[in-house]
Design an enzyme around this catalytic site. Structure first.
Site, PDB file in Angstrom:
ATOM      1  N   CYS A 195     -27.515  -7.443  -4.360  1.00 13.07           N
ATOM      2  CA  CYS A 195     -27.441  -6.716  -3.290  1.00 13.07           C
ATOM      3  C   CYS A 195     -26.879  -5.337  -3.640  1.00 13.07           C
ATOM      4  CB  CYS A 195     -26.488  -7.247  -2.342  1.00 13.07           C
ATOM      5  SG  CYS A 195     -26.096  -6.540  -0.723  1.00 13.07           S
ATOM      6  N   CYS A 253     -21.751 -10.330  -5.308  1.00  9.91           N
ATOM      7  CA  CYS A 253     -22.460  -9.386  -4.991  1.00  9.91           C
ATOM      8  C   CYS A 253     -24.046  -9.591  -5.512  1.00  9.91           C
ATOM      9  CB  CYS A 253     -22.107  -7.946  -5.395  1.00  9.91           C
ATOM     10  SG  CYS A 253     -20.562  -7.389  -4.580  1.00  9.91           S
ATOM     11  N   CYS A 298     -24.400  -1.656   0.325  1.00  8.98           N
ATOM     12  CA  CYS A 298     -23.121  -0.717   0.602  1.00  8.98           C
ATOM     13  C   CYS A 298     -23.452   0.587  -0.114  1.00  8.98           C
ATOM     14  CB  CYS A 298     -21.812  -1.508   0.150  1.00  8.98           C
ATOM     15  SG  CYS A 298     -21.810  -1.789  -1.678  1.00  8.98           S
ATOM     16  N   ASP A 332       0.723  -1.357  -0.102  1.00  8.08           N
ATOM     17  CA  ASP A 332      -0.178  -0.056   0.056  1.00  8.08           C
ATOM     18  C   ASP A 332       0.734   1.156   0.103  1.00  8.08           C
ATOM     19  OD1 ASP A 332      -2.336   1.458   0.027  1.00  8.08           O
ATOM     20  OD2 ASP A 332      -2.478   1.937   2.270  1.00  8.08           O
ATOM     21  N   CYS A 361     -21.975  -4.623   4.472  1.00 10.36           N
ATOM     22  CA  CYS A 361     -21.820  -5.736   3.471  1.00 10.36           C
ATOM     23  C   CYS A 361     -22.445  -6.983   4.072  1.00 10.36           C
ATOM     24  CB  CYS A 361     -20.388  -5.674   2.898  1.00 10.36           C
ATOM     25  SG  CYS A 361     -20.072  -7.430   2.085  1.00 10.36           S
TER      26      CYS A 361
END
Length: 317
Positions: A196, A193, A199, A139, A251
């Site tokens: 849905c 997913c 989120c 990162d 989630c």
């Protein structure tokens, strides 16, 4: 349990079985790993995202575009990208506090922790495979981590643009090892997913667009960490003063994921002490400086945190 010493070491000098890497990863406390052939990425979607200004003031995300596309420009002779996951889905100590801090920041800085683990894995592999050349990334370099995690079969891109996994949900850190070897390449898994949209509907500022794109201009995490200017009055921080967990908590896969044992209790205690002082209007600069040295919260200055606190207080008046 399989151990490194009992695994057959292939005579091919440039081949390392993924199973050996995974054994080492689990021993280091990581929760999963996969491998993908190093290839140039198609980043058309990133170009479009930048062109639409969804990166807000984060102009650095347009830098090193060639290296984002091609990992061999970061580490020459890369043939394989190994991707590793580490869950941080443990107790959220700010859940019942007046002010909230994202759960990933309630622990020691993952950049250093995971980098140490990956370097340990490299060292152990090199003792068995002396021709191995490898470099770890966490990162802090232009590596497209989510894309490589998907290619490594570790999860899929959720509608909130984050990596989602069946087993560990979406509260996961990602790290990579770029290596000059070949390995057993894992297959990508389907997106689960479905229909849905939890989120999307959970975000109080509609920062998650229908196509799974994040408009950082409206994202609480961006506003409380990266935005160096004033926060727009139409942004609802929902009491977050650093980062945000709202779309992650919404989630269904994160809710199904197994919680890990509580980690870094000393950091969590320090976070609670700071939040208690904030609620009591007490000075907490000393504790905050301690926290900056330990956690990912070194990304913001004390003055920025004070500004976020004032913003939340005004919203709650």
């Amino acid at each position: 349990m399989i151990t490194l010493s009992k695994l057959a070491v292939c005579d091919m000098a440039d081949y390392i079985p993924l199973n050996i890497v995974k054994v080492l990863a689990l021993k280091e406390g990581l929760c999963d790993c996969g491998a993908a052939r190093c290839e140039k990425l198609d980043l058309t979607y990133l170009e479009d995202w930048l062109a639409n200004g969804y990166n807000a003031s984060m102009t650095y995300l347009a830098n090193y575009f060639d290296k984002r596309e091609d990992p061999t420009l970061l580490f020459e002779n890369t043939r394989t990208v190994f991707c590793f996951l580490m869950s941080y889905n443990d107790e959220n100590v700010t859940e019942n506090k007046q002010f909230k801090i994202a759960s990933y920041a309630q622990r020691r800085d993952y950049h250093h922790i995971i980098k140490q683990k990956l370097n340990s894995i490299i060292t152990q592999l090199q003792s068995q495979y002396p021709n191995l050349q490898a470099k770890a990334f966490v990162d802090s370099a232009p590596v497209m981590e989510r894309e490589w995690a998907v290619r490594c079969g570790l999860g899929w891109k959720g509608k909130n643009s984050l990596l989602v996994t069946k087993q560990f949900g979406n509260k996961i850190f990602i790290g990579e090892i770029l290596a000059n070897c070949i390995s057993d390449y894992t297959q990508e898994i389907p997106n689960h997913c479905g229909n849905c949209n939890k989120c999307l509907s959970s975000c109080p500022n509609n920062a998650i667009l229908e196509n799974g794109t994040i408009d950082a201009n409206r994202c609480i995490s961006y506003q409380t960490i990266e935005n160096k200017g004033n926060i727009s009055s139409d942004i609802d921080l929902k009491n977050y003063i650093y980062g945000c967990d709202i779309c992650l908590n919404a989630c269904i896969w994160n809710n199904k994921a197994k919680k890990i044992d509580v980690q870094d209790s000393d950091v969590k205690s320090l976070v609670c002490r700071i939040l208690d002082k904030i609620e009591n209007n007490e000075d907490f600069k000393t504790e905050f400086q301690q926290l900056r040295k330990l956690s990912p919260m070194d990304r913001i200055k004390y003055s920025k945190l004070l500004s976020n606190i004032d913003f939340v207080k005004k919203q709650n008046q």
